[in-house]
Design an enzyme around this catalytic site. Structure first.
Site, PDB file in Angstrom:
ATOM      1  CD  GLU A 278      -2.036  -2.137   1.208  1.00  0.00           C
ATOM      2  OE1 GLU A 278      -0.517  -2.597   1.768  1.00  0.00           O
ATOM      3  OE2 GLU A 278      -2.674  -3.353   1.690  1.00  0.00           O
TER       4      GLU A 278
ATOM      5  CG  HIS B 168     -10.906  -6.347   6.652  1.00  0.00           C
ATOM      6  ND1 HIS B 168     -10.177  -6.837   7.161  1.00  0.00           N
ATOM      7  CD2 HIS B 168     -10.267  -6.688   5.087  1.00  0.00           C
ATOM      8  CE1 HIS B 168      -9.014  -7.117   6.701  1.00  0.00           C
ATOM      9  NE2 HIS B 168      -9.210  -7.234   5.917  1.00  0.00           N
TER      10      HIS B 168
END
Lengths: 327, 329
Positions: A60, A129
């Site tokens: 990321e 999440h």
């Protein structure tokens, strides 16, 4: 007008922008053959090929940073962060680099990039999440922050985001992906920094963001039967924030309920409440501002606990009843 | 090779004299900045690269103006080597609107896009992915530009280093990862912070050619960078170069240097001074006389004095500049 899903609306905006401008490309994990974790880029690899629908390793920081480098040197990258929770790994590039370079370099370079990422709970994906962390980026000068709630808004705002010369954080919501709405074919722009009244009403201004707009709309139907007429204001963009629309609504109704999924403490609901109370709308308030927001806990896995952690339709209904009962 | 000092980039006498001159300009620039900081005439902090001039100049000498370069927080030398205007650099340190960044960035953020300088970076390892992104632009636009990514030894322990090397490698991007190993990440000796003897070993695990060189030997730096740039231009992907060097000064302006010995510092200054050693090479090759070499040093001093005069003549930003350029139009 045809009805399409929020997912399809986002895909259309991406595809239209890519057909028109060679400098637009997409990077992200699993966005190729797989079509993205939520299917947003499905079919785009076939049309645009692997150079522009660029499958990345699980990195990321490098994804966000490569977008910054590409943007500085003349491209208009869009990168998909698979879950908004993973921004923790990309934050240096977003906060210390993307947000600051234009200013820090004396305006000599622009950073036209878009980060698209799904936030929110409701899928049983648990604590790592399911968060709503948009406020982290809303805090940083130099970033634009968008949170579309409908398919129509998503497409028009994403076109504006891609055309914008600043780093834009585009927060989608997992539960919005399957929602449907009327969406025009072809390109159109919704201006960044303009709120939308999703429902007009006279009794309470409900300022709701992202998926909470849908919950507020459901609550409005229930409340209408009881004679309570709520107005739903969707800021759509957190930065820049359309304060005027919010203030004008509160001046009209005299009551304000702020609803966000993000944790209440230091969340964007705090900012919205502060805006209402420090502007002229304060003088029109007949009741203290009420905030409904995420519980101050990690998002739990078990479905009932998960629901308890974020505002539900009934919470909005109850809060509105209480506000109206307090005369 | 026909050059009097053979080098893979085929830099002729004039180009080598130019490189020698640039090394002096860098050193004089840094000494002047050090002086102004000591006198309190420049505020904030700064990271000086005295002793590391060959690494900056040798790598920069191989690039074209249209190539890109990402600098580190110790970036004045890298920036000068890429061709950034020293007048504007000095003005930036003085916080003037005539500076490279209009006084908004300071020492750690000097950038000049028109000369391919993507900017210095205040975050250790922050430049790696940005350099990868610039190289990705070259790839997508099908140009033959390359990106020289400067970094320090300490940054090879950051996640961004590993993510970026891997990404550049799998995509065969035209990046040269150039690690100036000056032995210390602030006070942390790299020999204690990494288990491998040579940091270039880390590049091998990402499948790219990787080499450790004497970063104080200008010709060695030119040769290694030339090979890497050629590979990159041909689309053969990234290279890692570890250039071993030493910073003569402390990490920043407040550093008592307790983590290293005076003897070690003295050895690097007296025996491995990149400028003195290259001067000797130029004179031995008959490219310069002693007097000519001295004159180059004097001219460098004059150039820095002119930069200071330019900086002093500039204006401080007015209060209304605070909110200018937070967002682009």
């Amino acid at each position: 007008m045809r009805e399409i899903t929020y997912t399809e609306a986002i895909r259309e905006a991406l595809s239209e922008a890519m057909r028109e401008d060679e400098s637009v490309f997409i990077m992200g994990e699993d966005i190729g053959v797989y079509g993205g974790a939520f299917g947003v880029t499905r079919g785009m690899l076939e049309e645009f090929g692997p150079e522009r629908i660029r499958l990345t390793p699980i990195s990321e920081s490098a994804i966000a940073g490569a977008a910054v480098g590409a943007a500085i040197t003349g491209m208009r990258p869009v990168f998909e962060l698979q879950f908004s929770d993973f921004i923790t790994i990309a934050l240096d590039q977003i906060v210390n680099q993307a947000a600051k370079i234009h200013y820090m370099y004396g305006g000599n370079v622009t950073i036209p990039l878009v980060m698209r990422t799904p936030g929110g709970s409701g899928t049983g994906a648990a604590a790592q999440h399911s968060q709503s962390l948009e406020n982290w980026t809303a805090h940083i000068p130099g970033l634009i922050v968008i949170q579309p709630s409908t398919a129509y808004d998503a497409k028009g705002l994403l076109h504006s985001a891609i055309a914008n010369n600043n780093p834009v954080m585009f927060y989608e919501h997992k539960l919005c992906y399957r929602t449907k709405g009327d969406v025009p074919e072809g390109k159109y722009f919704i201006p960044i920094g303009v709120a939308d009244i999703k429902r007009s009403g006279k009794d309470i201004s409900v300022i709701a963001t992202s998926y909470m707009v849908h919950k507020a709309l459901e609550a409005a139907e229930i409340l209408a039967k009881e004679g309570i007429d709520i107005e739903i204001v969707d800021p759509r963009t957190l930065v820049p924030l359309d304060k005027k629309t919010i203030i004008d609504s509160v001046k009209k109704t005299g009551r304000a309920l702020v609803v966000t999924e993000a944790v209440k403490r230091s969340g964007f609901s705090s900012e919205l409440a502060a805006v209402i109370s420090e502007e002229e709308s304060f003088d029109y308030l007949d009741h203290p501002i009420v905030r409904l927001a995420g519980a101050e806990t990690p998002i739990p896995y078990e479905p009932n606990l998960e629901k308890l952690a974020v505002p539900q339709v009934n919470d909005i209904v109850e809060a509105c009843r209480k506000i109206m009962a307090a005369k | 090779m026909s050059e009097r000092i053979p080098n893979k980039a085929h830099l002729d006498d004039a180009a080598l004299i130019e490189a020698f001159s640039k090394m002096w300009i860098i050193r004089q620039f840094e000494e002047k900045v050090d002086y102004f900081f000591a006198k309190g005439m420049i505020h904030g902090t700064t990271h000086l690269c005295v002793g590391e001039e060959a690494a900056a100049v040798g790598s920069g000498a191989v690039l074209r103006k249209s190539d890109w370069m990402a600098a580190t927080h110790r970036g004045h030398g890298q920036t000068i080597a890429k061709g950034t205007d020293i007048n504007k650099m000095m003005a930036e340190l003085f916080g003037k609107t005539s500076g490279t960044n209009k006084g908004k960035g300071g020492s750690m953020h000097i950038a000049e896009i028109e000369t391919g300088n993507l900017g210095a970076n205040g975050v250790v390892g922050g430049g790696y992915p940005i350099a990868v992104g610039a190289a990705l632009t070259a790839r997508l636009k099908k140009t033959d530009q390359v990106c020289l990514c400067h970094a320090g030894d300490g940054s090879t322990n950051e996640g961004s280093f590993h993510e970026s090397l891997n990404m550049a490698s799998i995509w065969n991007l035209p990046v040269i990862f150039f690690i100036e190993n000056n032995q210390y990440g602030m006070s942390g000796p790299i020999k204690e912070m990494a288990k491998v003897k040579d940091l270039s070993i880390r590049g091998v695990s990402y499948g790219m050619p990787s080499i450790t060189i004497d970063g104080n030997n200008l010709i060695e730096v030119i040769n290694a960078t030339y090979d890497a740039v050629e590979r990159a231009r041909k689309g053969e992907g990234p290279t890692l170069i570890e250039a071993k060097t030493y910073r003569w000064k402390g990490h920043s302006k407040s550093d008592a240097k307790k983590y290293r010995t005076r003897e070690e510092e003295e050895m690097w200054r007296s025996q491995r001074d990149p400028i003195a050693n290259f001067r000797k090479q130029l004179i031995e090759a008959g490219i310069l006389t002693d007097a000519q070499a001295d004159e180059i040093q004097v001219k460098a001093t004059q150039a820095i004095e002119a930069a200071v005069a330019f900086a002093e003549a500039g204006e401080k930003p007015t209060a209304d500049q605070l909110f200018v350029d937070v967002y682009a139009d």
